[in-house]
Design an enzyme around this catalytic site. Structure first.
Site, mmCIF file in Angstrom:
data_model
loop_
_atom_site.group_PDB
_atom_site.id
_atom_site.type_symbol
_atom_site.label_atom_id
_atom_site.label_comp_id
_atom_site.label_asym_id
_atom_site.label_seq_id
_atom_site.Cartn_x
_atom_site.Cartn_y
_atom_site.Cartn_z
ATOM 1 C CB CYS A 16 15.925 -4.149 6.289
ATOM 2 S SG CYS A 16 15.043 -5.210 4.837
ATOM 3 C CG HIS B 139 16.905 -15.883 14.984
ATOM 4 N ND1 HIS B 139 16.340 -16.352 13.802
ATOM 5 C CD2 HIS B 139 18.217 -15.235 14.601
ATOM 6 C CE1 HIS B 139 17.283 -16.245 13.253
ATOM 7 N NE2 HIS B 139 18.528 -15.223 13.169
ATOM 8 C CG HIS C 176 11.946 11.228 19.558
ATOM 9 N ND1 HIS C 176 10.846 12.235 19.152
ATOM 10 C CD2 HIS C 176 12.326 11.538 20.606
ATOM 11 C CE1 HIS C 176 11.218 13.216 19.846
ATOM 12 N NE2 HIS C 176 11.991 13.156 20.849
ATOM 13 C CG HIS D 34 12.881 -1.580 9.123
ATOM 14 N ND1 HIS D 34 13.505 -0.641 7.931
ATOM 15 C CD2 HIS D 34 12.059 -2.924 8.331
ATOM 16 C CE1 HIS D 34 13.839 -1.769 7.213
ATOM 17 N NE2 HIS D 34 12.768 -2.005 7.006
ATOM 18 C CG HIS E 253 6.943 11.130 0.226
ATOM 19 N ND1 HIS E 253 6.791 12.037 -0.119
ATOM 20 C CD2 HIS E 253 6.016 10.677 -0.267
ATOM 21 C CE1 HIS E 253 6.966 12.500 -0.994
ATOM 22 N NE2 HIS E 253 5.570 11.700 -0.911
ATOM 23 C CG ASN F 197 13.002 -1.595 2.467
ATOM 24 O OD1 ASN F 197 14.028 -0.597 2.841
ATOM 25 N ND2 ASN F 197 12.462 -2.247 2.694
#
Length: 496
Positions: free
Chosen positions: A224, A303, A387, A391, A420, A424
């Protein structure tokens, strides 16, 4: 009552002490230079014009020295400007809005689950409990092949979903930016779990008849957070290819990856992942400076794949019945927390004001030397960003980051509402969140945005953007027909 007033008074005093400290440290250079400049000005006024003229006459300038000094200044300035990275602009972006025919209300999802998993009611009950607590709404979408009973995840159906999502986002991007296909110099497509031959990037090139000398890349298996990896790759390419346009497409194709087995760790993604995709236009052309929405400031990648637990916490494998699915480990949130901590350690010095960096340093020294039990100081990232785009991997992910970064409900609103409304959507979720902030009219010129994404491997990646111009409320996009309904209250548990 008196103790409460006393506590309130102390908290107010502490607040003003902290504000004073922040102002003092963050403006220390200005506060130091002002008295020095004032002293110099007073000294000049005291000397008068005659004394200053005598002082000037007493200086002896040699022509060779002047020429050498001028050459040195020009040389240093040339080296500085040539070594300075090219500014990378996000001209605009477009998000895919799934058709209403693909909507999957809770009742539909559960009915399909009961029919598909009729031999295992416990798996159905597990999915229902997950869905009740997921934070998803009734309007999320799944591709047409998943609406069949049983699902029909063929290669043709997967390609059909890819074409629908990617081409729709690309068409919208062309319309919004006025970009022509022949003007694309770099193309990057990221999709983690669907990697056909020819690649998705080749599919885009074929559809829009892009130039034969285009530099194309297809990223797969990177989870993702692959969207920000694509941004990082585009930035590096734009640094070495002047006057270029780069198009980045981020998506996840759901069709071939819908798990039909009974392993609970593999059923979880079925409840969370939904259709989505985004296309972005990045450019290093100076002509794009005025109309570009954002300027890329930083990209930081972390990572944790060297650790076995981190490597296997999101793992594609076969279950006992030979059915392929994505297994999510119970250690996922702890591993994500460690990855976030490493990422914050790197990005903090780049974005935090001096006041927060000093407090963090003093606390670190105190824990090392004085008392290891001291609570570690968590920097206030609200001083660095207006802001936050976290994710939308699930309610637990957003809750954990809100807690660890000490963010307000408003800071996490875009992430929760995206989860909502769209679910995802993997690597593209960050752009739905940015679209939400814009649709609400909250983005101002000069505002800074922090995008945070997690991915298999395990990775935590961050991108920092600065708003380049005033952004008007969009008249199109995925939020245009529903933004007035948001934000909505999302209960802890939705009883099905």
């Amino acid at each position: 009552m008196p103790p409460i007033l006393q506590d309130f008074s102390n908290s107010v005093k502490l607040k003003y002490v902290k504000l004073g400290y922040q102002y003092l440290v963050n403006h220390i250079l200005t506060l130091t230079l002002i008295p020095i400049m004032a002293g110099i000005l007073l000294e000049v006024l005291r000397l008068g014009p005659d004394e200053l003229l005598k002082l000037w006459d007493s200086l002896h300038f040699d022509l060779v020295q002047i020429l050498c000094s001028s050459f040195l200044i020009i040389f240093i300035a040339t080296v500085y400007f040539m070594s300075k990275p090219r500014p990378i602009y996000l001209v605009d972006y477009a998000c895919f809005k799934p058709p209403v025919t693909c909507r999957v209300p809770f009742s539909t999802f559960m009915e399909h689950s009961r029919l598909i998993l009729s031999n295992n009611p416990k798996s159905v009950e597990f999915q229902m409990r997950i869905l009740e607590r997921s934070g998803l709404g009734e309007e999320t979408c799944l591709p047409p092949a998943i609406h069949y009973i049983p699902p029909n995840p063929t290669m043709e159906a997967a390609r059909g979903e890819a074409e629908l999502v990617i081409f729709s986002a690309m068409d919208s991007l062309f319309e919004k930016t006025g970009l022509k296909p022949k003007d694309i110099d770099i193309l990057i497509v990221n999709c983690s779990l669907f990697s056909p031959t020819p690649s998705l990037s080749a599919m885009v090139i074929n559809k829009y008849k892009l130039r034969s000398n285009i530099k194309s890349f297809n990223l797969s298996g990177m989870g993702c957070s692959a969207g920000l990896i694509s941004i990082d790759l585009a930035r590096d390419l734009l640094q070495v290819h002047p006057n270029s346009n780069a198009v980045v497409v981020s998506t996840e194709i759901i069709t071939p990856n819908y798990y039909q087995g009974n392993e609970r760790a593999m059923l979880l993604p079925n409840c969370l992942f939904r259709m989505g995709g985004a296309a972005l236009l990045l450019s290093n052309r100076r002509s794009e400076h005025r109309r570009a929405k954002y300027r890329l400031v930083h990209v930081v990648r972390t990572h944790k794949g060297a650790d076995d637990k981190a490597y296997k916490c999101v793992f594609e494998e076969e279950d006992k019945e030979g059915k392929v699915g994505i297994s999510l480990s119970k250690d996922l949130m702890a591993i994500a927390g460690e990855a976030l901590k490493s990422n914050i350690t790197t990005i903090g010095p780049l974005v935090l004001p001096a006041s927060e960096q000093l407090l963090f340093l003093f606390t670190l020294i105190g824990r090392k030397i004085l008392n290891p039990k001291w609570k570690p100081y968590i920097p206030d990232f609200r001083l660095a960003f207006e802001h936050f785009c976290i994710h939308a991997g699930g309610r637990a992910v957003i809750d954990e980051l809100q807690k660890n970064l000490q963010l307000s409900a408003e800071h996490c609103e875009a992430s929760r509402m995206t989860l909502h409304r769209f679910g995802n959507t993997s690597s593209s979720s960050l752009w739905y969140e940015l679209g939400y902030i814009e649709a609400k009219g909250r983005m101002r010129k000069g505002d800074r945005v922090w995008q945070i994404a997690f991915g298999s491997g395990f990775k935590c990646n961050s991108a920092v953007w600065k708003c380049n111009r005033a952004i008007k409320t969009a008249s199109d996009g995925p939020w245009v027909d529903c933004i007035d309904r948001y934000p909505v209250h999302i209960p802890e548990v939705v009883k099905l």
